[in-house]
Design an enzyme around this catalytic site. Sequence first.
Site, PDB file in Angstrom:
ATOM      1  N   THR B  40     -28.635  -4.377  47.585  1.00 24.76           N
ATOM      2  CA  THR B  40     -27.467  -3.836  46.876  1.00 24.76           C
ATOM      3  C   THR B  40     -26.269  -4.702  47.177  1.00 24.76           C
ATOM      4  O   THR B  40     -26.224  -5.361  48.213  1.00 24.76           O
ATOM      5  CB  THR B  40     -27.161  -2.418  47.420  1.00 24.76           C
ATOM      6  OG1 THR B  40     -28.243  -1.574  47.141  1.00 24.76           O
ATOM      7  CG2 THR B  40     -25.924  -1.829  46.781  1.00 24.76           C
ATOM      8  N   ASP B  56     -23.315  -2.848  42.146  1.00 27.40           N
ATOM      9  CA  ASP B  56     -24.245  -3.373  41.135  1.00 27.40           C
ATOM     10  C   ASP B  56     -25.133  -2.200  40.708  1.00 27.40           C
ATOM     11  O   ASP B  56     -24.935  -1.076  41.154  1.00 27.40           O
ATOM     12  CB  ASP B  56     -25.063  -4.528  41.710  1.00 27.40           C
ATOM     13  CG  ASP B  56     -26.118  -4.029  42.692  1.00 27.40           C
ATOM     14  OD1 ASP B  56     -27.319  -4.276  42.464  1.00 27.40           O
ATOM     15  OD2 ASP B  56     -25.733  -3.362  43.682  1.00 27.40           O
ATOM     16  N   ARG B  58     -28.823  -2.405  40.419  1.00 32.45           N
ATOM     17  CA  ARG B  58     -30.269  -2.656  40.542  1.00 32.45           C
ATOM     18  C   ARG B  58     -30.848  -1.861  41.709  1.00 32.45           C
ATOM     19  O   ARG B  58     -30.334  -1.940  42.827  1.00 32.45           O
ATOM     20  CB  ARG B  58     -30.527  -4.140  40.755  1.00 32.45           C
ATOM     21  CG  ARG B  58     -32.006  -4.463  41.013  1.00 32.45           C
ATOM     22  CD  ARG B  58     -32.227  -5.934  41.222  1.00 32.45           C
ATOM     23  NE  ARG B  58     -32.119  -6.683  39.989  1.00 32.45           N
ATOM     24  CZ  ARG B  58     -32.298  -8.003  39.907  1.00 32.45           C
ATOM     25  NH1 ARG B  58     -32.575  -8.696  40.991  1.00 32.45           N
ATOM     26  NH2 ARG B  58     -32.188  -8.629  38.751  1.00 32.45           N
ATOM     27  N   LYS B  72     -24.784   3.806  41.606  1.00 30.35           N
ATOM     28  CA  LYS B  72     -24.638   3.752  43.065  1.00 30.35           C
ATOM     29  C   LYS B  72     -23.304   4.297  43.554  1.00 30.35           C
ATOM     30  O   LYS B  72     -23.080   4.370  44.754  1.00 30.35           O
ATOM     31  CB  LYS B  72     -24.800   2.309  43.553  1.00 30.35           C
ATOM     32  CG  LYS B  72     -26.183   1.767  43.259  1.00 30.35           C
ATOM     33  CD  LYS B  72     -26.440   0.447  43.899  1.00 30.35           C
ATOM     34  CE  LYS B  72     -27.740  -0.121  43.376  1.00 30.35           C
ATOM     35  NZ  LYS B  72     -28.078  -1.423  43.930  1.00 30.35           N
ATOM     36  N   GLY B  86     -28.888   1.157  50.816  1.00 36.97           N
ATOM     37  CA  GLY B  86     -29.947   1.612  51.700  1.00 36.97           C
ATOM     38  C   GLY B  86     -30.995   2.367  50.905  1.00 36.97           C
ATOM     39  O   GLY B  86     -31.232   2.069  49.739  1.00 36.97           O
ATOM     40  N   SER B 168     -27.192  -6.084  50.882  1.00 41.13           N
ATOM     41  CA  SER B 168     -27.733  -7.443  51.051  1.00 41.13           C
ATOM     42  C   SER B 168     -26.839  -8.476  50.385  1.00 41.13           C
ATOM     43  O   SER B 168     -26.827  -9.638  50.783  1.00 41.13           O
ATOM     44  CB  SER B 168     -29.147  -7.502  50.481  1.00 41.13           C
ATOM     45  OG  SER B 168     -29.104  -7.133  49.119  1.00 41.13           O
ATOM     46  N   ASP B 205     -27.732 -12.954  45.020  1.00 43.99           N
ATOM     47  CA  ASP B 205     -28.611 -12.177  45.892  1.00 43.99           C
ATOM     48  C   ASP B 205     -29.739 -11.604  45.050  1.00 43.99           C
ATOM     49  O   ASP B 205     -29.501 -11.019  43.998  1.00 43.99           O
ATOM     50  CB  ASP B 205     -27.801 -11.057  46.561  1.00 43.99           C
ATOM     51  CG  ASP B 205     -28.681 -10.117  47.347  1.00 43.99           C
ATOM     52  OD1 ASP B 205     -28.491  -8.901  47.241  1.00 43.99           O
ATOM     53  OD2 ASP B 205     -29.570 -10.618  48.070  1.00 43.99           O
ATOM     54  N   SER B 208     -29.748  -7.694  44.384  1.00 35.45           N
ATOM     55  CA  SER B 208     -28.734  -7.073  43.517  1.00 35.45           C
ATOM     56  C   SER B 208     -28.849  -7.669  42.136  1.00 35.45           C
ATOM     57  O   SER B 208     -29.239  -8.837  41.980  1.00 35.45           O
ATOM     58  CB  SER B 208     -27.330  -7.351  44.031  1.00 35.45           C
ATOM     59  OG  SER B 208     -27.251  -7.123  45.403  1.00 35.45           O
TER      60      SER B 208
END
Lengths: 235, 273
Positions: B40, B56, B58, B72, B86, B168, B205, B208
């Site tokens: 994330t 984001d 995903r 999120k 998480g 991340s 990343d 994400s």
Amino acid sequence: MGDSQYSFSLTTFSPSGKLVQIEHALTAVGSGQTSLGIKASNGVVIATEKKLPSILVDEASVQKIQILTPNIGVVYSGMGPDSRVLVRKSRKQAEQYHRLYKEPIPVTQLVRETAAVMQEFTQSGGVRPFGVSLLVAGYDDKGPQLYQVDPSGSYFSWKASAMGKNVSNAKTFLEKRYTDDMELDDAVHTAILTLKEGFEGQISGKNIEIGIISADKKFRVLTPSEIEDYLQEVE
Amino acid sequence: MTKEAIDMPQKGGFSFDLCKRNDMLLQNGLKMPSFLKTGTTIVGLIFQDGVILGADTRATEGPIVADKNCEKIHYIAPNIYCCGAGTAADTEAVTDMISSQLTLHRYHTGRESRVVTALSLLKSHLFNYQGHVSAALVLGGVDVTGPHLHTIYPHGSTDTLPYATMGSGSLAAMAIFESKYREGLSREEGVALVAEAIRSGIFNDLGSGSNVDICVITKGQKEYLRNHMTPNPRTYVSEKGYSFSKKTELLSTKITPLRETVVVIEGGDAMEE
């Protein structure tokens, strides 16, 4: 809970088949300040007298009509502290329902759960019944609703009801004045007139409380100035 | 070391009793469990009128994208929102629970909820579960005391910051913030900066991706900009259309829309019992 000597239920049947403690609880309600509710075609109004024990009490800090959920409100007659316990429990139950089902609790469900709590206290050890009757006003998918819950735990849906000191006069007055197609504003006027019937002293925006819920499904308590406006219309 | 007849009680602090055993296990070929990365990018920053949160969209299940457009940014109170990284179930359940507790608190006090209240409720819950509730949160809101932004780690520690990133993609997003953040940003500048930080996480990343969600909270008002930016659109149909190979004869054409329009009949009969 409690001492072992008092772990039996204090609400025991009398030979005539009545639960005397509940009868006494109803008497406690009957000596409380008058409160009433009227279901209109497009909303519900609940109202109560707010007689304070002395002029020194800060009347802005006292609120008898409480909100349970954004679309359900409640008023009581009887012992104030008992009603606070019930309001707290009902709010928690409504929130738990919402967390589980992700929908606002229907009025009937909340009334049922509150009544179940009141019934519990008539059949448990070492506790006494609640000394309040509640008038629950709400607006959900089924439209406007008004319920009365008694210390025994029984509940009924009413078109208009009254509780407390002046109950018989108030109910007769409501029976005469009530019409099925009444609108919310008319209902508020009728509520004020009913309270005025048995009111000792000068009625004003500061010694009565009025709560309304209309088709916008938002329960709110009227401010003293709004009550004054309604009082002037009634005069 | 003199040998004592009575055992001394533990004085607290780290106990080194098992270190020898762990070394022995490693030598015998035991594989220690690796840490799960939280896929994330979530960010928050304080601007001149309040707080802006970004995330984001995903959701990943190992190497697979489980949800291309998940939400999120979670609701906590009318004036408080929380981004969660998480385990998705943990972040949703814990924010839902605290939101419920705050609603009851608002009824009892008759006041608007404060961000520090949400913070305390969240951190004490996470601490009680000793990090097993895998929720890393960015909590932001505006209350009577002003705008606030906090980060909460799965073990229950918190930070209070003017700008924060978690997940991340946090390093990619933090790189943007560290170079471009300044105090007293306007709303447009703040939203643009948050979107840039999230985009940095999305493109750099693997954990994400997809779209950018933004939530702007100011005094007395909040704006939830769902899918504020969609930098990863999906093309379903080639613009050229489908062309048959030269030997096939086109006899007829029938186009069926994939989404049917639902016709609502007013006052129809109720379903039969």
